[in-house]
Design a protein around this motif. Structure first.
Motif, PDB file in Angstrom:
ATOM      1  N   GLU A   1      -2.510 -32.606  42.281  1.00  0.00           N
ATOM      2  CA  GLU A   1      -1.386 -33.023  43.125  1.00  0.00           C
ATOM      3  C   GLU A   1      -1.378 -34.546  43.296  1.00  0.00           C
ATOM      4  N   MET A   2      -2.541 -35.144  43.494  1.00  0.00           N
ATOM      5  CA  MET A   2      -2.638 -36.601  43.635  1.00  0.00           C
ATOM      6  C   MET A   2      -2.221 -37.289  42.344  1.00  0.00           C
ATOM      7  N   ALA A   3      -2.588 -36.714  41.195  1.00  0.00           N
ATOM      8  CA  ALA A   3      -2.214 -37.282  39.903  1.00  0.00           C
ATOM      9  C   ALA A   3      -0.706 -37.255  39.701  1.00  0.00           C
ATOM     10  N   VAL A   4      -0.050 -36.220  40.225  1.00  0.00           N
ATOM     11  CA  VAL A   4       1.406 -36.108  40.106  1.00  0.00           C
ATOM     12  C   VAL A   4       2.091 -37.085  41.056  1.00  0.00           C
ATOM     13  N   ARG A   5       1.603 -37.156  42.296  1.00  0.00           N
ATOM     14  CA  ARG A   5       2.241 -38.011  43.297  1.00  0.00           C
ATOM     15  C   ARG A   5       2.001 -39.496  43.056  1.00  0.00           C
ATOM     16  N   TYR A   6       0.803 -39.839  42.590  1.00  0.00           N
ATOM     17  CA  TYR A   6       0.412 -41.242  42.418  1.00  0.00           C
ATOM     18  C   TYR A   6      -0.145 -41.455  41.006  1.00  0.00           C
ATOM     19  N   PRO A   7       0.677 -41.304  39.975  1.00  0.00           N
ATOM     20  CA  PRO A   7       0.158 -41.335  38.600  1.00  0.00           C
ATOM     21  C   PRO A   7      -0.478 -42.668  38.204  1.00  0.00           C
ATOM     22  N   GLN A   8       0.114 -43.787  38.590  1.00  0.00           N
ATOM     23  CA  GLN A   8      -0.441 -45.086  38.190  1.00  0.00           C
ATOM     24  C   GLN A   8      -1.795 -45.330  38.857  1.00  0.00           C
ATOM     25  N   GLN A   9      -1.889 -45.062  40.142  1.00  0.00           N
ATOM     26  CA  GLN A   9      -3.139 -45.273  40.851  1.00  0.00           C
ATOM     27  C   GLN A   9      -4.215 -44.306  40.359  1.00  0.00           C
ATOM     28  N   PHE A  10      -3.819 -43.066  40.102  1.00  0.00           N
ATOM     29  CA  PHE A  10      -4.775 -42.058  39.662  1.00  0.00           C
ATOM     30  C   PHE A  10      -5.370 -42.426  38.311  1.00  0.00           C
ATOM     31  N   GLU A  11      -4.579 -43.007  37.433  1.00  0.00           N
ATOM     32  CA  GLU A  11      -5.074 -43.397  36.106  1.00  0.00           C
ATOM     33  C   GLU A  11      -6.138 -44.481  36.180  1.00  0.00           C
ATOM     34  N   THR A  12      -6.113 -45.296  37.232  1.00  0.00           N
ATOM     35  CA  THR A  12      -7.089 -46.380  37.352  1.00  0.00           C
ATOM     36  C   THR A  12      -8.441 -45.920  37.895  1.00  0.00           C
ATOM     37  N   LEU A  13      -8.514 -44.677  38.382  1.00  0.00           N
ATOM     38  CA  LEU A  13      -9.761 -44.172  38.949  1.00  0.00           C
ATOM     39  C   LEU A  13     -10.800 -43.915  37.868  1.00  0.00           C
ATOM     40  N   PRO A  14     -12.070 -44.159  38.176  1.00  0.00           N
ATOM     41  CA  PRO A  14     -13.133 -43.804  37.227  1.00  0.00           C
ATOM     42  C   PRO A  14     -13.165 -42.293  37.008  1.00  0.00           C
ATOM     43  N   VAL A  15     -13.627 -41.880  35.858  1.00  0.00           N
ATOM     44  CA  VAL A  15     -13.629 -40.466  35.508  1.00  0.00           C
ATOM     45  C   VAL A  15     -14.467 -39.638  36.491  1.00  0.00           C
ATOM     46  N   GLN A  16     -15.529 -40.217  37.064  1.00  0.00           N
ATOM     47  CA  GLN A  16     -16.376 -39.494  38.006  1.00  0.00           C
ATOM     48  C   GLN A  16     -15.611 -39.088  39.260  1.00  0.00           C
ATOM     49  N   VAL A  17     -14.672 -39.908  39.687  1.00  0.00           N
ATOM     50  CA  VAL A  17     -13.923 -39.651  40.912  1.00  0.00           C
ATOM     51  C   VAL A  17     -12.868 -38.571  40.695  1.00  0.00           C
ATOM     52  N   LYS A  18     -12.542 -38.309  39.462  1.00  0.00           N
ATOM     53  CA  LYS A  18     -11.516 -37.316  39.153  1.00  0.00           C
ATOM     54  C   LYS A  18     -12.054 -35.895  39.172  1.00  0.00           C
ATOM     55  N   SER A  19     -13.314 -35.722  39.522  1.00  0.00           N
ATOM     56  CA  SER A  19     -13.916 -34.404  39.634  1.00  0.00           C
ATOM     57  C   SER A  19     -14.051 -34.043  41.117  1.00  0.00           C
ATOM     58  N   PRO A  20     -13.611 -32.847  41.517  1.00  0.00           N
ATOM     59  CA  PRO A  20     -13.709 -32.483  42.938  1.00  0.00           C
ATOM     60  C   PRO A  20     -15.156 -32.309  43.409  1.00  0.00           C
ATOM     61  N   HIS A  21     -16.084 -32.173  42.477  1.00  0.00           N
ATOM     62  CA  HIS A  21     -17.487 -31.953  42.848  1.00  0.00           C
ATOM     63  C   HIS A  21     -18.165 -33.211  43.384  1.00  0.00           C
ATOM     64  N   CYS A  22     -17.612 -34.371  43.101  1.00  0.00           N
ATOM     65  CA  CYS A  22     -18.252 -35.608  43.556  1.00  0.00           C
ATOM     66  C   CYS A  22     -17.756 -36.060  44.927  1.00  0.00           C
ATOM     67  N   TRP A  23     -16.731 -35.390  45.475  1.00  0.00           N
ATOM     68  CA  TRP A  23     -16.166 -35.787  46.752  1.00  0.00           C
ATOM     69  C   TRP A  23     -16.976 -35.220  47.905  1.00  0.00           C
ATOM     70  N   ARG A  24     -17.305 -36.099  48.853  1.00  0.00           N
ATOM     71  CA  ARG A  24     -18.002 -35.707  50.085  1.00  0.00           C
ATOM     72  C   ARG A  24     -17.328 -36.394  51.247  1.00  0.00           C
ATOM     73  N   LEU A  25     -17.396 -35.757  52.392  1.00  0.00           N
ATOM     74  CA  LEU A  25     -16.811 -36.320  53.593  1.00  0.00           C
ATOM     75  C   LEU A  25     -17.917 -36.981  54.414  1.00  0.00           C
ATOM     76  N   PHE A  26     -17.742 -38.251  54.720  1.00  0.00           N
ATOM     77  CA  PHE A  26     -18.680 -38.982  55.567  1.00  0.00           C
ATOM     78  C   PHE A  26     -17.990 -39.265  56.895  1.00  0.00           C
ATOM     79  N   VAL A  27     -18.681 -38.986  57.978  1.00  0.00           N
ATOM     80  CA  VAL A  27     -18.109 -39.256  59.298  1.00  0.00           C
ATOM     81  C   VAL A  27     -18.937 -40.272  60.081  1.00  0.00           C
ATOM     82  N   LYS A  28     -20.026 -40.730  59.483  1.00  0.00           N
ATOM     83  CA  LYS A  28     -20.878 -41.711  60.147  1.00  0.00           C
ATOM     84  C   LYS A  28     -21.142 -42.852  59.171  1.00  0.00           C
ATOM     85  N   PHE A  29     -21.063 -44.081  59.672  1.00  0.00           N
ATOM     86  CA  PHE A  29     -21.247 -45.260  58.837  1.00  0.00           C
ATOM     87  C   PHE A  29     -22.145 -46.263  59.546  1.00  0.00           C
TER      88      PHE A  29
END
Length: 189
Positions: free
Chosen positions: A77-105
């Motif tokens: 869905e992100m690739a469809v909505r934001y095709p130019q920005q999505f193309e600039t992402l590294p290949v690692q970020v395009k996998s849902p397995h690498c996404w984590r939610l951080f709530v503390k910094f």
């Protein structure tokens, strides 16, 4: 209010439910004008008295529950909505397995701290309005391998923080830069 998309029904925070943005009218406190889009940041006049984040009073857990799960459908869905920005992402970020939610910094470096990860925080009796957290990675950068045996930040760490994170350190009272003001948050096993 909710919206339906190809990725399911997503609850929107109440400030996102409005159909138009509101911005101050020239002259400051006269009133607000509606605008359907933000033309430039110069059009917005923010003062310290104004609330910068309209979602600030919404419970954090409610906002986190509104986030969709990182699935391949979401990324498609992100690739469809934001095709130019999505193309600039590294290949690692395009996998849902690498996404984590951080709530503390880390207060100083801004590094994310995963749930259950070793870090340090200022005790409640000393902390002001916000939680002041120090990541273990900063401790390792300052103290090297000996960071593993340190239970609390030392004077070397405090000197490093004041020198390399002057803006963040300047927001804090001197009492924060004393070992007795800190406690270790050990990893959950």
């Amino acid at each position: 209010m909710t919206r339906e998309s190809s990725i399911g029904i997503v609850a929107l925070p109440r400030t996102l439910q409005e159909t138009s943005l509101k911005r101050p009218v020239a002259g400051g406190s006269q009133g607000y004008a509606s605008s359907s889009k933000l033309s430039s940041l110069d059009d917005w006049s923010l003062s310290l008295e104004e609330e910068l984040d309209p979602n600030w009073d919404i419970d954090r857990d409610v906002l986190l529950q509104a986030l969709p799960e990182p699935t391949q459908d979401l990324l498609d869905e992100m690739a469809v909505r934001y095709p130019q920005q999505f193309e600039t992402l590294p290949v690692q970020v395009k996998s849902p397995h690498c996404w984590r939610l951080f709530v503390k910094f880390c207060f100083f470096s801004g590094l994310p701290i995963a749930e259950g990860e070793l870090h340090y925080r200022v005790v409640d009796a000393v902390a002001t309005a916000q939680e002041i957290v120090l990541s273990h990675e900063v401790m390792e950068a300052v103290n090297g391998e000996s960071a593993e045996i340190l239970r609390l930040p030392n004077q070397k760490t405090f000197r490093y923080l004041r020198r390399h994170y002057t803006q963040q350190s300047g927001k804090l009272d001197d009492v924060v830069f004393q070992r007795t003001s800190w406690e270790v948050v050990l990893p959950e096993v």
